[in-house]
Design a protein around this motif. Structure first.
Motif, PDB file in Angstrom:
ATOM      1  N   ASN A  92      99.985  30.706  49.948  1.00  0.00           N
ATOM      2  CA  ASN A  92      98.991  29.731  50.391  1.00  0.00           C
ATOM      3  C   ASN A  92      98.533  28.865  49.233  1.00  0.00           C
ATOM      4  N   VAL A  93      98.461  27.560  49.487  1.00  0.00           N
ATOM      5  CA  VAL A  93      97.985  26.605  48.497  1.00  0.00           C
ATOM      6  C   VAL A  93      96.596  26.098  48.884  1.00  0.00           C
ATOM      7  N   VAL A  94      96.395  25.850  50.187  1.00  0.00           N
ATOM      8  CA  VAL A  94      95.111  25.378  50.690  1.00  0.00           C
ATOM      9  C   VAL A  94      94.677  26.278  51.841  1.00  0.00           C
ATOM     10  N   LEU A  95      93.447  26.748  51.767  1.00  0.00           N
ATOM     11  CA  LEU A  95      92.877  27.551  52.848  1.00  0.00           C
ATOM     12  C   LEU A  95      92.190  26.601  53.830  1.00  0.00           C
ATOM     13  N   HIS A  96      92.579  26.677  55.072  1.00  0.00           N
ATOM     14  CA  HIS A  96      92.116  25.768  56.127  1.00  0.00           C
ATOM     15  C   HIS A  96      90.624  25.922  56.384  1.00  0.00           C
ATOM     16  N   GLN A  97      89.916  24.791  56.460  1.00  0.00           N
ATOM     17  CA  GLN A  97      88.503  24.777  56.847  1.00  0.00           C
ATOM     18  C   GLN A  97      88.327  24.054  58.184  1.00  0.00           C
ATOM     19  N   ALA A  98      88.855  22.835  58.275  1.00  0.00           N
ATOM     20  CA  ALA A  98      88.737  22.054  59.508  1.00  0.00           C
ATOM     21  C   ALA A  98      89.849  21.016  59.548  1.00  0.00           C
ATOM     22  N   ASP A  99      90.236  20.614  60.755  1.00  0.00           N
ATOM     23  CA  ASP A  99      91.276  19.602  60.913  1.00  0.00           C
ATOM     24  C   ASP A  99      91.015  18.775  62.168  1.00  0.00           C
ATOM     25  N   VAL A 100      91.679  17.635  62.266  1.00  0.00           N
ATOM     26  CA  VAL A 100      91.462  16.747  63.404  1.00  0.00           C
ATOM     27  C   VAL A 100      91.986  17.333  64.707  1.00  0.00           C
ATOM     28  N   THR A 160      96.336  23.569  40.264  1.00  0.00           N
ATOM     29  CA  THR A 160      97.531  22.721  40.293  1.00  0.00           C
ATOM     30  C   THR A 160      98.656  23.350  39.486  1.00  0.00           C
ATOM     31  N   ASP A 161      98.334  23.875  38.318  1.00  0.00           N
ATOM     32  CA  ASP A 161      99.357  24.487  37.467  1.00  0.00           C
ATOM     33  C   ASP A 161      99.939  25.744  38.103  1.00  0.00           C
ATOM     34  N   ALA A 162      99.103  26.551  38.751  1.00  0.00           N
ATOM     35  CA  ALA A 162      99.583  27.779  39.379  1.00  0.00           C
ATOM     36  C   ALA A 162     100.481  27.491  40.578  1.00  0.00           C
ATOM     37  N   CYS A 163     100.303  26.351  41.218  1.00  0.00           N
ATOM     38  CA  CYS A 163     101.120  25.997  42.391  1.00  0.00           C
ATOM     39  C   CYS A 163     102.595  25.833  42.031  1.00  0.00           C
ATOM     40  N   LYS A 164     102.856  25.464  40.787  1.00  0.00           N
ATOM     41  CA  LYS A 164     104.240  25.212  40.370  1.00  0.00           C
ATOM     42  C   LYS A 164     105.071  26.484  40.339  1.00  0.00           C
ATOM     43  N   GLY A 216     105.034  23.493  52.316  1.00  0.00           N
ATOM     44  CA  GLY A 216     104.583  22.312  53.026  1.00  0.00           C
ATOM     45  C   GLY A 216     103.855  21.310  52.152  1.00  0.00           C
ATOM     46  N   LEU A 217     103.725  21.633  50.874  1.00  0.00           N
ATOM     47  CA  LEU A 217     102.983  20.788  49.948  1.00  0.00           C
ATOM     48  C   LEU A 217     103.874  19.676  49.406  1.00  0.00           C
ATOM     49  N   ALA A 218     103.446  18.425  49.579  1.00  0.00           N
ATOM     50  CA  ALA A 218     104.200  17.294  49.031  1.00  0.00           C
ATOM     51  C   ALA A 218     103.651  16.906  47.657  1.00  0.00           C
ATOM     52  N   ARG A 219     102.322  16.722  47.573  1.00  0.00           N
ATOM     53  CA  ARG A 219     101.665  16.359  46.309  1.00  0.00           C
ATOM     54  C   ARG A 219     100.295  16.999  46.275  1.00  0.00           C
ATOM     55  N   ILE A 220      99.758  17.108  45.065  1.00  0.00           N
ATOM     56  CA  ILE A 220      98.400  17.602  44.877  1.00  0.00           C
ATOM     57  C   ILE A 220      97.801  16.858  43.688  1.00  0.00           C
ATOM     58  N   THR A 221      96.509  16.598  43.732  1.00  0.00           N
ATOM     59  CA  THR A 221      95.837  15.919  42.644  1.00  0.00           C
ATOM     60  C   THR A 221      95.931  16.770  41.377  1.00  0.00           C
ATOM     61  N   GLU A 222      96.171  16.129  40.260  1.00  0.00           N
ATOM     62  CA  GLU A 222      96.245  16.841  38.981  1.00  0.00           C
ATOM     63  C   GLU A 222      94.910  17.491  38.654  1.00  0.00           C
ATOM     64  N   ASP A 223      94.983  18.624  37.995  1.00  0.00           N
ATOM     65  CA  ASP A 223      93.809  19.370  37.517  1.00  0.00           C
ATOM     66  C   ASP A 223      92.883  19.831  38.636  1.00  0.00           C
ATOM     67  N   THR A 224      93.425  20.145  39.778  1.00  0.00           N
ATOM     68  CA  THR A 224      92.619  20.699  40.862  1.00  0.00           C
ATOM     69  C   THR A 224      92.295  22.156  40.536  1.00  0.00           C
ATOM     70  N   PRO A 225      91.019  22.518  40.428  1.00  0.00           N
ATOM     71  CA  PRO A 225      90.679  23.914  40.120  1.00  0.00           C
ATOM     72  C   PRO A 225      90.804  24.802  41.355  1.00  0.00           C
ATOM     73  N   GLN A 226      90.874  26.098  41.102  1.00  0.00           N
ATOM     74  CA  GLN A 226      90.932  27.052  42.210  1.00  0.00           C
ATOM     75  C   GLN A 226      89.590  27.056  42.938  1.00  0.00           C
ATOM     76  N   TYR A 227      89.633  27.154  44.247  1.00  0.00           N
ATOM     77  CA  TYR A 227      88.482  27.192  45.150  1.00  0.00           C
ATOM     78  C   TYR A 227      87.703  25.873  45.190  1.00  0.00           C
ATOM     79  N   ALA A 228      88.318  24.772  44.794  1.00  0.00           N
ATOM     80  CA  ALA A 228      87.675  23.464  44.915  1.00  0.00           C
ATOM     81  C   ALA A 228      87.919  22.921  46.319  1.00  0.00           C
ATOM     82  N   GLY A 229      87.016  22.127  46.812  1.00  0.00           N
ATOM     83  CA  GLY A 229      87.188  21.493  48.110  1.00  0.00           C
ATOM     84  C   GLY A 229      88.211  20.375  48.024  1.00  0.00           C
TER      85      GLY A 229
END
Length: 181
Positions: A161-169, A150-154, A117-130
């Protein structure tokens, strides 16, 4: 309504810095008007000083909310962000994730974001970053924690799982506002 203690302020800024980085300073030192953080019944509110001064004329037992609720302190002293903080997180976020249209509903129902479900992600996103989660039209949908860099996602499988859900609209629609307000 009272100002935050030094320990509460430190805890709040650490949590906000996970999503905003050094942009937390911009919340307080704004060009239009000064803002501050106030605590009402374990909930932290982001309030302009003019509204805060006007609210002092209201009895504290009658004052329910004042400003934007950013989150609440748990009984153990940790700070938990609420979805009402999304406008400010999206404005100053350091790391962002964009979802494909097929993954939007799944995220809005409270599920984690998978690689498929991932379209794009910011470059150099570290693991466990918000991270703040957007749809392809750049509308913020919620926020979470990056499960992978970001590199591991490739190299991940499509169901990882790429993003662990915290909250949504979607929390407003699911009736979870009892915990929110």
């Amino acid at each position: 309504m009272r100002p935050l203690t030094e320990e509460e302020t430190k805890t709040l800024f650490q949590k906000l810095a996970e999503y905003m980085g050094k942009s937390v300073e911009r919340l307080i030192n704004r060009s239009d008007e000064r803002h501050c953080f106030r605590l009402i019944k374990d909930r932290v509110y982001y309030v302009s000083e003019s509204v805060m001064k006007a609210s002092t004329s209201i009895n504290k037992d009658n004052l329910l909310h004042c400003g934007t609720c950013l989150g609440k302190f748990t009984k153990s002293g940790k700070f938990r962000l609420h979805i009402t903080a999304l406008d400010y997180l999206a404005q100053y976020s350091k790391y962002k994730v964009w979802l494909k249209q097929s993954a939007e509903m799944s995220f809005l129902y409270g599920n984690n974001v998978m690689k498929s479900g991932l379209a794009r992600i910011t470059e150099d996103t570290p693991q466990y970053a918000g991270v703040v989660v957007y749809n392809l039209a750049d509308i913020p949908l919620g926020f979470g924690v990056a499960a992978q860099t970001t590199d591991a996602c490739k190299e991940l499988a499509p169901t990882a799982n790429v993003v662990l859900h915290q909250a949504d609209v979607g929390e407003f629609l699911r009736g979870l506002e009892d915990d929110m307000f």
